[in-house]
Design a protein around this motif. Structure first.
Motif, PDB file in Angstrom:
ATOM      1  N   ILE A  43      11.068  22.029  25.939  1.00 17.39           N
ATOM      2  CA  ILE A  43      11.843  22.924  25.171  1.00 17.39           C
ATOM      3  C   ILE A  43      11.926  21.308  23.826  1.00 17.39           C
ATOM      4  CG2 ILE A  43      13.286  24.155  24.578  1.00 17.39           C
ATOM      5  CD1 ILE A  43      13.436  25.123  26.777  1.00 17.39           C
ATOM      6  N   ASP A  44      11.549  21.863  22.576  1.00 16.63           N
ATOM      7  CA  ASP A  44      12.739  20.810  21.336  1.00 16.63           C
ATOM      8  C   ASP A  44      13.531  21.215  21.378  1.00 16.63           C
ATOM      9  OD1 ASP A  44      12.787  19.223  19.635  1.00 16.63           O
ATOM     10  OD2 ASP A  44      10.768  20.343  18.172  1.00 16.63           O
ATOM     11  N   PRO A  45      14.466  19.459  21.184  1.00 18.76           N
ATOM     12  CA  PRO A  45      15.566  18.983  21.188  1.00 18.76           C
ATOM     13  C   PRO A  45      15.992  20.123  19.657  1.00 18.76           C
ATOM     14  CG  PRO A  45      14.708  17.472  22.073  1.00 18.76           C
ATOM     15  CD  PRO A  45      13.902  18.573  21.219  1.00 18.76           C
ATOM     16  N   ASN A  73      25.017  22.435  23.703  1.00 19.27           N
ATOM     17  CA  ASN A  73      24.847  22.067  21.788  1.00 19.27           C
ATOM     18  C   ASN A  73      24.783  20.465  21.975  1.00 19.27           C
ATOM     19  OD1 ASN A  73      25.975  24.710  21.098  1.00 19.27           O
ATOM     20  ND2 ASN A  73      24.590  24.666  20.933  1.00 19.27           N
ATOM     21  N   LYS A  74      24.856  19.758  23.001  1.00 22.13           N
ATOM     22  CA  LYS A  74      24.441  18.529  23.172  1.00 22.13           C
ATOM     23  C   LYS A  74      23.573  17.865  22.994  1.00 22.13           C
ATOM     24  CE  LYS A  74      29.369  17.067  24.878  1.00 22.13           C
ATOM     25  NZ  LYS A  74      29.994  15.926  25.578  1.00 22.13           N
ATOM     26  N   ASP A  75      22.473  18.825  24.041  1.00 23.61           N
ATOM     27  CA  ASP A  75      20.596  18.482  24.468  1.00 23.61           C
ATOM     28  C   ASP A  75      20.171  19.255  23.339  1.00 23.61           C
ATOM     29  OD1 ASP A  75      21.875  17.193  26.343  1.00 23.61           O
ATOM     30  OD2 ASP A  75      21.727  19.409  27.557  1.00 23.61           O
ATOM     31  N   PHE A  76      20.595  20.806  22.925  1.00 19.34           N
ATOM     32  CA  PHE A  76      20.518  21.938  21.748  1.00 19.34           C
ATOM     33  C   PHE A  76      21.506  22.118  20.820  1.00 19.34           C
ATOM     34  CE2 PHE A  76      18.229  22.438  26.383  1.00 19.34           C
ATOM     35  CZ  PHE A  76      16.648  21.924  25.898  1.00 19.34           C
ATOM     36  N   ALA A 141      10.900  20.288  37.805  1.00 15.20           N
ATOM     37  CA  ALA A 141      11.221  19.134  35.987  1.00 15.20           C
ATOM     38  C   ALA A 141      12.863  18.262  36.614  1.00 15.20           C
ATOM     39  CB  ALA A 141      11.376  19.867  35.174  1.00 15.20           C
ATOM     40  N   GLY A 142      12.873  18.084  38.291  1.00  8.99           N
ATOM     41  CA  GLY A 142      14.248  17.455  38.243  1.00  8.99           C
ATOM     42  C   GLY A 142      15.201  18.095  37.361  1.00  8.99           C
ATOM     43  N   GLU A 386      14.449  31.107  29.720  1.00  6.56           N
ATOM     44  CA  GLU A 386      14.228  29.525  29.568  1.00  6.56           C
ATOM     45  C   GLU A 386      15.441  28.902  29.734  1.00  6.56           C
ATOM     46  OE1 GLU A 386      11.123  30.775  28.509  1.00  6.56           O
ATOM     47  OE2 GLU A 386       9.852  29.987  29.848  1.00  6.56           O
ATOM     48  N   LEU A 387      16.044  29.296  27.749  1.00  3.11           N
ATOM     49  CA  LEU A 387      16.941  28.476  27.790  1.00  3.11           C
ATOM     50  C   LEU A 387      18.034  28.886  28.468  1.00  3.11           C
ATOM     51  CD1 LEU A 387      16.317  28.770  23.795  1.00  3.11           C
ATOM     52  CD2 LEU A 387      17.004  26.505  25.070  1.00  3.11           C
TER      53      LEU A 387
END
Length: 497
Positions: A43-45, A73-76, A141-142, A386-387
């Protein structure tokens, strides 16, 4: 008549989930056609989206979700988290949301707070996402490994406590004994001043063989520790009762036992070998094991260790009057209540009270300790599955669990690597001198209320209520034959609908 009306209303309520807006089998959580190959966490950050999260209407609950949102929100950074504070009962609230979803998309939350019993029932309402495919994809995906989490608690988020993950637990909740060191210490001092020794302790069917040295002085606080037994607890209660009665406190009781709460009565029943249903699904409570378990609890009432059933004044541990509380609440809750009392102002609280494990019942050589979970589920028609799952994985990550602890969730982490006393949830209290290991000691004794899985989830609450009523009736003076007859009849009655 009241029972019948309640059941009819419940039937209408749950019918609303599936009848008003039917969910297709391919979209339902129970019959999900999703598979890991169709799920991507690439997923695009910079993705822009909104996740709606429905929570209990408590400030602390909102505070911890915001803390996890900050980590997420640090990731997205462009995913907005909308927090919806739920008023009323969960299933009713979600029903109203779900019925409004078709005409007003976005009414239904992507994620909601739930308990294992609400999850158990809602999984059958076909609105809850079976997260197994999403967790498998996350593993590939780890991003996830189930072995990172305490198995006894992780399982409680599964359908029928066996398979299909419908809830992600946020903590590992466990019943412990909160005890007032100040009062028990005073009782011990008084017993020694009076010259009592263990020769003066009257043994009975529950304490026979307990005393090893009749010349030994009365020792109370040293017996209260992780792994202590039911006999240890009865010994402490006997001397504290004597202390209360001879020091103008005869009107007070000792223990807030919550024996009618499933997290407490179920481990007692299981420790005593009780079976709720037989292999054919019939109620199996009419047994010597059940009678012995009820006698074990009634003994506490007969000795005035526990307040009479229905009494307005209980032991009042939170008010600094009782000596023990059997509960899963955190140390912080007890600290807040006792530190507010004038008699404990300025005192170091770890000198006033502490916690230890629930007393182990060894009469059947199968001691158990009650445990449970709370956590979050995902809507099976969420536009952001997914989110949503990634948000919950953030919740149970090391960063997420630290955020929970830093914002008031001082319950043991669901993570195996954060169960220790130096983990964020426990570190502050461990350093203050509290026995935080009480919450994690002897995981082999952990006992969830899984017997309700023998019947359809919609019956769980009613079955547990019937058993609570049976306990209250017996401890209140009714005969075993009467309470069993009533309990079996009530359970069979509910199972008709």
């Amino acid at each position: 008549m009241k029972k019948l009306l309640a059941l009819l209303l419940a039937a209408v309520s749950f019918a609303g989930f599936t009848a008003c807006n039917p969910v297709s089998k391919k979209d339902s959580g129970e019959n999900s056609a999703e598979n890991p190959d169709n799920i991507s966490y690439d997923i695009d950050p910079e993705t822009e989206a909104t996740l709606k999260i429905t929570i209990q209407s408590y400030d602390n609950e909102e505070k911890i979700i915001k803390a996890v949102a900050d980590e997420f929100n640090k990731d997205f950074p462009k995913v907005k988290i909308n927090i919806d504070r739920m008023s009323g009962e969960l299933s009713t609230t979600l029903m109203s949301y779900y019925n409004a979803e078709k005409s007003n998309p976005g009414t239904m939350p992507d994620i909601w707070f739930t308990t294992s019993f609400d999850m158990f029932a809602l999984s059958k309402a076909q609105i809850t996402l079976n997260m197994d495919p999403y967790l498998t994809a996350a593993k590939d995906a780890g991003l996830f490994d189930e072995s990172d989490y305490v198995a006894q608690y992780w399982t409680l988020g599964k359908n029928n406590f066996k398979d299909e993950q419908y809830m992600i637990p946020r903590s590992a909740d466990r019943v412990v004994t909160h005890y007032n060191k100040d009062i028990i210490g005073a009782a011990e001092k008084w017993c020694k001043e009076q010259g009592y020794t263990d020769k003066d302790f009257p043994e009975d069917e529950y304490t026979e063989g307990y005393i090893k040295d009749e010349s030994a002085p009365v020792e109370l606080l040293s017996r209260i520790k992780n792994g202590w037994t039911w006999q240890d607890m009865l010994y402490v209660c006997y001397w504290c009762r004597l202390y209360f009665d001879q020091n103008n406190m005869s009107s007070l009781y000792l223990v807030d036992s919550y024996f009618d709460w499933e997290a407490n009565y179920n481990p007692i029943f299981e420790s005593m070998g009780v079976e709720y249903f037989d292999d054919a699904g019939n109620v199996a409570l009419n047994s010597s094991e059940t009678e012995n378990a009820l006698k074990l609890m009634k003994y506490m009432y007969d000795k005035k260790y526990v307040a009479p059933v229905g009494a307005s004044n209980q032991a009042n541990f939170a008010g600094g009057e009782g000596i023990m509380l059997f509960h899963s609440q955190s140390i912080s809750i007890t600290e807040n209540s006792l530190s507010a009392l004038s008699k404990y102002k300025g005192r170091k609280m770890s000198e006033v009270f502490d916690v230890c494990t629930f007393p182990l019942i060894n009469y059947n050589q199968a001691p158990k300790i009650g445990c449970g979970i709370a956590g979050y589920s995902v809507f099976n028609e969420s536009r952001n599955k997914e989110l949503s799952v990634l948000f919950l994985l953030k919740l149970i990550s090391a960063e997420g669990q630290t955020a929970l602890a830093n914002n008031g969730i001082n319950y043991p982490s669901i993570r195996v690597d954060m169960q220790n006393k130096d983990a964020p949830w426990a570190k502050e209290y461990s350093e203050e001198g509290f026995n935080t290991e009480a919450y994690t000691y002897g995981q082999e004794y952990s006992c969830g209320t899984t017997f309700v899985a023998a019947k359809d989830p919609k019956y769980a609450t009613d079955i547990m209520s019937c058993i609570s009523t049976m306990i209250e009736g017996y401890c209140g003076g009714k005969t075993f034959a009467k309470v069993i007859e009533d309990c079996e009849a009530d359970i069979e009655y509910y199972l008709m609908f």
